[in-house]
Write a protein that holds these residues in place. Structure first.
Motif, PDB file in Angstrom:
ATOM      1  N   VAL A  57       0.877  -1.183   0.000  1.00 23.97           N
ATOM      2  CA  VAL A  57       0.000   0.000   0.000  1.00 23.97           C
ATOM      3  C   VAL A  57       0.903   1.218   0.000  1.00 23.97           C
ATOM      4  N   ARG A  58       0.504   2.271  -0.742  1.00 23.56           N
ATOM      5  CA  ARG A  58       1.338   3.469  -0.823  1.00 23.56           C
ATOM      6  C   ARG A  58       0.523   4.701  -0.427  1.00 23.56           C
ATOM      7  N   PRO A  59       0.440   5.011   0.864  1.00 22.05           N
ATOM      8  CA  PRO A  59      -0.314   6.196   1.268  1.00 22.05           C
ATOM      9  C   PRO A  59       0.473   7.474   0.959  1.00 22.05           C
ATOM     10  N   PRO A  60      -0.178   8.620   0.727  1.00 25.31           N
ATOM     11  CA  PRO A  60      -1.641   8.748   0.685  1.00 25.31           C
ATOM     12  C   PRO A  60      -2.190   8.216  -0.630  1.00 25.31           C
ATOM     13  N   VAL A  61      -3.228   7.372  -0.534  1.00 28.41           N
ATOM     14  CA  VAL A  61      -3.805   6.774  -1.738  1.00 28.41           C
ATOM     15  C   VAL A  61      -5.323   6.721  -1.594  1.00 28.41           C
ATOM     16  N   VAL A  62      -6.011   7.008  -2.704  1.00 35.71           N
ATOM     17  CA  VAL A  62      -7.468   6.833  -2.737  1.00 35.71           C
ATOM     18  C   VAL A  62      -7.740   5.337  -2.785  1.00 35.71           C
ATOM     19  N   THR A  63      -8.558   4.826  -1.848  1.00 32.33           N
ATOM     20  CA  THR A  63      -8.826   3.391  -1.760  1.00 32.33           C
ATOM     21  C   THR A  63     -10.010   3.010  -2.660  1.00 32.33           C
ATOM     22  N   GLY A  64     -10.339   1.716  -2.687  1.00 29.37           N
ATOM     23  CA  GLY A  64     -11.479   1.218  -3.469  1.00 29.37           C
ATOM     24  C   GLY A  64     -11.041   0.588  -4.773  1.00 29.37           C
ATOM     25  N   HIS A  65     -11.418  -0.682  -5.003  1.00 30.17           N
ATOM     26  CA  HIS A  65     -11.006  -1.353  -6.242  1.00 30.17           C
ATOM     27  C   HIS A  65     -12.113  -2.165  -6.901  1.00 30.17           C
ATOM     28  N   GLU A  66     -13.283  -2.273  -6.263  1.00 30.34           N
ATOM     29  CA  GLU A  66     -14.374  -3.076  -6.849  1.00 30.34           C
ATOM     30  C   GLU A  66     -15.416  -2.113  -7.396  1.00 30.34           C
ATOM     31  N   PHE A  67     -15.301  -1.768  -8.686  1.00 28.18           N
ATOM     32  CA  PHE A  67     -16.192  -0.717  -9.185  1.00 28.18           C
ATOM     33  C   PHE A  67     -16.606  -0.985 -10.631  1.00 28.18           C
ATOM     34  N   ALA A  68     -17.616  -0.230 -11.046  1.00 22.97           N
ATOM     35  CA  ALA A  68     -18.004  -0.185 -12.460  1.00 22.97           C
ATOM     36  C   ALA A  68     -18.350   1.255 -12.780  1.00 22.97           C
ATOM     37  N   GLY A  69     -18.249   1.623 -14.053  1.00 21.85           N
ATOM     38  CA  GLY A  69     -18.558   2.998 -14.427  1.00 21.85           C
ATOM     39  C   GLY A  69     -18.576   3.181 -15.931  1.00 21.85           C
ATOM     40  N   THR A  70     -18.524   4.454 -16.333  1.00 19.39           N
ATOM     41  CA  THR A  70     -18.645   4.824 -17.743  1.00 19.39           C
ATOM     42  C   THR A  70     -17.454   5.694 -18.122  1.00 19.39           C
ATOM     43  N   ILE A  71     -16.829   5.393 -19.248  1.00 21.08           N
ATOM     44  CA  ILE A  71     -15.662   6.180 -19.686  1.00 21.08           C
ATOM     45  C   ILE A  71     -16.094   7.606 -20.012  1.00 21.08           C
ATOM     46  N   CYS A  72     -15.362   8.595 -19.457  1.00 14.21           N
ATOM     47  CA  CYS A  72     -15.693   9.996 -19.741  1.00 14.21           C
ATOM     48  C   CYS A  72     -14.541  10.729 -20.421  1.00 14.21           C
ATOM     49  N   ALA A  73     -13.353  10.131 -20.500  1.00 22.54           N
ATOM     50  CA  ALA A  73     -12.241  10.747 -21.229  1.00 22.54           C
ATOM     51  C   ALA A  73     -11.253   9.646 -21.590  1.00 22.54           C
ATOM     52  N   VAL A  74     -10.629   9.805 -22.763  1.00 19.29           N
ATOM     53  CA  VAL A  74      -9.717   8.783 -23.274  1.00 19.29           C
ATOM     54  C   VAL A  74      -8.360   9.421 -23.512  1.00 19.29           C
ATOM     55  N   GLY A  75      -7.285   8.824 -22.974  1.00 19.48           N
ATOM     56  CA  GLY A  75      -5.935   9.359 -23.142  1.00 19.48           C
ATOM     57  C   GLY A  75      -5.370   9.062 -24.524  1.00 19.48           C
TER      58      GLY A  75
END
Ligand SMILES: [Zn+2]
Ligand SMILES: [Zn+2]
Length: 346
Positions: free
Chosen positions: A54-72
């Motif tokens: 783990v590398r703090p400070p880090v935003v936690t949470g890894h079980e998710f779903a969503g919609t792409i809003c920007a593409v690199g």
């Protein structure tokens, strides 16, 4: 944006913080997070008692779903508006023997989303496009938040365990992982006995609805007697140990027939003791599983899309991100099944 951050090593040290909204670099996409599940490992990150880096400070949470809003830059095949889930192996070395064999879940250099890289207890997350999976239309974004744990179960059951139709399976630990594993064993045509404790009464009821043939609370009925009756005295063909309780292991070993298989899915979090001599006397095949890989995600999604796995049945609560502490507490006290956080409610 507001996100749930592990800000320093040590017990606790998590809070909602203002962090910069992430933007996708080359090969990455930015995702609007719909819902994010609380995993047992999030509790371990909270308590700082996990072996994964783990590398703090880090935003936690890894079980998710969503919609792409920007593409690199240099991303092909993905567009704004695509509904997606993303594997947690944010970066791996790509050259070790495990990586080359496609088992990058075991790469010693693996760095994980929500542990090392900023994760999804936040309204937006940026991930490598190479780890995305497209959501079939039949799966809602809410159900899809369960894909990660279901992919881990798919890895344990499809890659590491051989289950044939009508095999007898003893499954211990009827939490969301156990009830996912139950459905996957049923998808193989197995007959499943689900074991828990008196505390699990509600979960054992859910197991019956999801296809268990028999359930047992081991502090109310002797497990071995139930196994004898369930198996006609022969013992079960397969054990799927999902509780991560050291005490469960002995009972599970005793329940197995000669040449049976034991797959350890739950993490103990500490050394445990058991009568391992049974492994020799019965020639038991004993294995453990860790994480998931590309094919496990595709299998989990296909089984959800076909209706063989009912991910929605595993969701007990959807709570606002701002109530994360109450949600973690609820999860830790083993109430409910899978709890999801809504990152837009902060
Ligand atoms: Zn997880
Ligand atoms: Zn590697």
């Amino acid at each position: 944006m507001k996100a749930l951050v592990k800000f320093a090593p040590g017990n606790g040290n998590m809070e909602i913080r203002d962090v910069p909204e992430p933007e996708p670099g080359p090969g990455q996409v930015k995702i609007v997070v719909e819902k994010t599940g609380i995993c047992g490992s999030d509790l371990h990150i909270f308590h700082s008692d996990i072996a994964i880096p783990v590398r703090p400070p880090v935003v936690t949470g890894h079980e998710f779903a969503g919609t792409i809003c920007a593409v690199g830059e240099a991303v092909t095949g993905w567009s704004v508006g695509d509904r997606v889930v993303c594997e947690t192996a944010f970066s791996v070395c790509g050259i070790c023997s495990a990586c080359r064999a496609g088992y990058y879940n075991l790469c010693p250099e693996r760095k994980t989303l929500g542990y090392w890289y900023n994760g999804a207890f936040a309204p937006f997350v940026v991930v490598p496009a190479a780890r995305l999976h497209r959501l079939p239309a039949a799966i809602s974004l809410e159900e899809a938040a369960l894909t990660e744990p279901l992919a881990c179960i798919a890895h344990a059951i499809f890659d590491l365990t051989t289950i044939a139709p009508a095999d007898l399976v003893l499954l211990t630990g009827p939490g969301s992982v156990g009830l996912g594993a139950l459905q996957m064993a049923r998808a193989h045509g197995a007959r499943v006995l689900v074991a828990g404790t008196r505390q699990d009464a509600g979960r054992l009821k859910a197991a019956l609805v999801l296809g268990a043939e028999r359930t047992v609370a081991v502090d109310e009925e002797p497990l071995q007697e139930v196994v004898r009756e369930f198996s006609g005295g022969a013992g079960v063909d397969v054990v799927l140990e999902c509780s991560g309780s050291g005490q469960a292991v002995d009972g599970c070993l005793q329940a197995l027939r000669r040449r049976g298989q034991f797959t350890q899915i739950g993490l103990f979090g500490k050394p445990v003791s058991a009568n391992l001599e049974l492994i020799c006397y019965r020639e038991i095949r004993f294995t453990g599983s860790l994480g998931s890989r590309y094919s496990s995600w595709e299998k989990a999604l296909a089984l959800m899309a076909s209706g063989a796995i009912k991910a929605g049945a595993l969701i007990s609560d959807i709570m606002p991100l701002r109530s994360w502490a109450a949600a973690f507490e609820k999860f830790e006290s083993k109430q409910g099944l899978k709890l999801l956080l809504d990152p837009r409610q902060v």
